[in-house]
Design a protein around this motif. Structure first.
Motif, PDB file in Angstrom:
ATOM      1  N   GLN A  75      -6.539 -41.920  14.144  1.00 14.77           N
ATOM      2  CA  GLN A  75      -5.574 -41.228  13.278  1.00 14.77           C
ATOM      3  C   GLN A  75      -4.475 -42.208  12.915  1.00 14.77           C
ATOM      4  OE1 GLN A  75      -6.207 -38.189  12.178  1.00 14.77           O
ATOM      5  NE2 GLN A  75      -8.036 -38.361  13.459  1.00 14.77           N
ATOM      6  N   ASP A  77      -1.276 -42.274  11.986  1.00 19.89           N
ATOM      7  CA  ASP A  77      -0.181 -41.304  11.903  1.00 19.89           C
ATOM      8  C   ASP A  77       1.155 -41.893  12.351  1.00 19.89           C
ATOM      9  OD1 ASP A  77      -0.724 -41.651  14.542  1.00 19.89           O
ATOM     10  OD2 ASP A  77      -1.107 -39.554  15.019  1.00 19.89           O
ATOM     11  N   ASP A  78       1.260 -43.219  12.381  1.00 18.76           N
ATOM     12  CA  ASP A  78       2.508 -43.834  12.841  1.00 18.76           C
ATOM     13  C   ASP A  78       2.884 -44.987  11.896  1.00 18.76           C
ATOM     14  OD1 ASP A  78       4.681 -44.081  14.527  1.00 18.76           O
ATOM     15  OD2 ASP A  78       3.610 -45.240  16.056  1.00 18.76           O
ATOM     16  N   GLY A  80       5.911 -48.289  11.474  1.00 10.33           N
ATOM     17  CA  GLY A  80       6.980 -49.008  12.164  1.00 10.33           C
ATOM     18  C   GLY A  80       7.387 -50.248  11.403  1.00 10.33           C
ATOM     19  N   CYS A  92      -1.120 -45.938  15.044  1.00 10.55           N
ATOM     20  CA  CYS A  92      -1.473 -44.625  15.574  1.00 10.55           C
ATOM     21  C   CYS A  92      -0.548 -44.303  16.748  1.00 10.55           C
ATOM     22  CB  CYS A  92      -2.930 -44.584  16.007  1.00 10.55           C
ATOM     23  SG  CYS A  92      -3.433 -45.987  17.001  1.00 10.55           S
ATOM     24  N   LYS A  93      -0.134 -43.033  16.820  1.00  7.52           N
ATOM     25  CA  LYS A  93       0.782 -42.632  17.904  1.00  7.52           C
ATOM     26  C   LYS A  93       0.063 -42.715  19.251  1.00  7.52           C
ATOM     27  CE  LYS A  93       4.260 -40.003  15.540  1.00  7.52           C
ATOM     28  NZ  LYS A  93       4.016 -39.296  14.280  1.00  7.52           N
ATOM     29  N   ARG A  94      -1.202 -42.313  19.276  1.00  4.63           N
ATOM     30  CA  ARG A  94      -1.980 -42.382  20.531  1.00  4.63           C
ATOM     31  C   ARG A  94      -3.268 -43.128  20.237  1.00  4.63           C
ATOM     32  NH1 ARG A  94      -2.321 -36.801  23.623  1.00  4.63           N
ATOM     33  NH2 ARG A  94      -2.503 -38.254  25.372  1.00  4.63           N
ATOM     34  N   HIS A 123      -0.757 -53.764  20.530  1.00  2.00           N
ATOM     35  CA  HIS A 123      -0.142 -52.683  19.756  1.00  2.00           C
ATOM     36  C   HIS A 123      -0.912 -52.584  18.448  1.00  2.00           C
ATOM     37  CE1 HIS A 123       2.472 -50.203  17.437  1.00  2.00           C
ATOM     38  NE2 HIS A 123       3.277 -50.031  18.465  1.00  2.00           N
ATOM     39  N   HIS A 125      -2.158 -52.159  14.920  1.00  2.00           N
ATOM     40  CA  HIS A 125      -1.421 -51.913  13.678  1.00  2.00           C
ATOM     41  C   HIS A 125      -2.117 -52.563  12.491  1.00  2.00           C
ATOM     42  CE1 HIS A 125       0.001 -55.897  14.892  1.00  2.00           C
ATOM     43  NE2 HIS A 125       0.295 -56.119  13.611  1.00  2.00           N
ATOM     44  N   ALA A 141       6.772 -39.705   7.387  1.00  3.42           N
ATOM     45  CA  ALA A 141       5.417 -39.505   7.925  1.00  3.42           C
ATOM     46  C   ALA A 141       4.418 -40.246   7.058  1.00  3.42           C
ATOM     47  CB  ALA A 141       5.082 -38.015   7.925  1.00  3.42           C
ATOM     48  N   THR A 142       3.224 -40.409   7.599  1.00  2.00           N
ATOM     49  CA  THR A 142       2.124 -40.984   6.819  1.00  2.00           C
ATOM     50  C   THR A 142       1.325 -39.811   6.254  1.00  2.00           C
ATOM     51  OG1 THR A 142       0.433 -40.903   8.511  1.00  2.00           O
ATOM     52  CG2 THR A 142       1.934 -42.774   8.585  1.00  2.00           C
ATOM     53  N   GLY A 144      -1.436 -39.137   7.004  1.00  2.00           N
ATOM     54  CA  GLY A 144      -2.295 -38.664   8.089  1.00  2.00           C
ATOM     55  C   GLY A 144      -3.761 -38.995   7.879  1.00  2.00           C
TER      56      GLY A 144
END
Ligand code: 2AM
Length: 175
Positions: A75, A77-78, A80, A92-94, A123, A125, A141-142, A144
């Motif tokens: 996903q 979904d993050d 930075g 991704c957050k997780r 990390h 990315h 937000a992205t 998703g």
């Protein structure tokens, strides 16, 4: 004398996702935020290898070919911003277990083959903008996206005519 190339293992993005990301990025960031990475260069690095001799490259390819693990989905979904390297990224957050396992395997094979591996934690990315050294207002937000991961690739990084290009050299399926 054997030649060497600058290499890394990474996950490619399907063409359709590359296009979605660059369309979204065009509206989400201002031109002064940083230099957009070309659509064809979008990827998620699993293990950076640096300059590798042809002999070591052959050994790393053999080891990569022995990796056996199922595919997974990621996903995206993050977001930075790392001002020090000047990178705005999508991540991704997780991180799914499959992603961590694959990166860990490639990074430990690389280390055992004598390729320096950063002691910093992995990390995951996808770099969206470079030269992003000033504060950036990140969108909240992205969209998703989900990235289905069915294979991973070995890339060569080259710099020709003032442009960085990443050429996929070989890919391996996850099954
Ligand atoms: P970046 O996008 O965060 O700069 C090709 O250069 C890929 O390898 C990029 O994804 C880059 O990450 C990563 N990379 C470059 N140099 C690296 C290094 N010394 N350690 C880890 N990853 C690196």
């Amino acid at each position: 004398m054997s030649s060497s190339r600058r290499l890394f293992f990474a996950l490619p993005l399907p063409d359709s996702l590359q296009q979605q990301v660059i369309r979204w990025r065009a509206g989400a960031f201002a031109p002064q935020d940083g230099r957009p990475v070309a659509a064809a260069n979008l990827h998620l690095t699993l293990a950076f290898l640096g300059e590798v001799s042809s002999q070591k490259e052959a050994a790393l390819k053999r080891l990569a070919g022995r990796i056996s693990q199922p595919g997974f989905s990621l996903q995206l979904d993050d977001l930075g911003h790392w001002p020090r390297p000047g990178v705005v990224w999508l991540g991704c957050k997780r991180a799914p277990r499959g992603l961590l396992q694959l990166a860990e395997m490639l990074r430990s094979q690389a280390a055992r083959s004598g390729c320096y591996q950063s002691p910093l934690p992995f990390h995951p990315h996808i770099t969206l903008l470079r030269a992003a050294v000033r504060p950036v207002a990140l969108p909240p937000a992205t969209p998703g996206w989900s990235l289905p991961v069915t294979h991973f690739s070995l890339y060569q990084s080259s710099f020709d005519n003032g442009r960085t290009r990443y050429h996929p050299l070989e890919q391996w399926a996850l099954s």
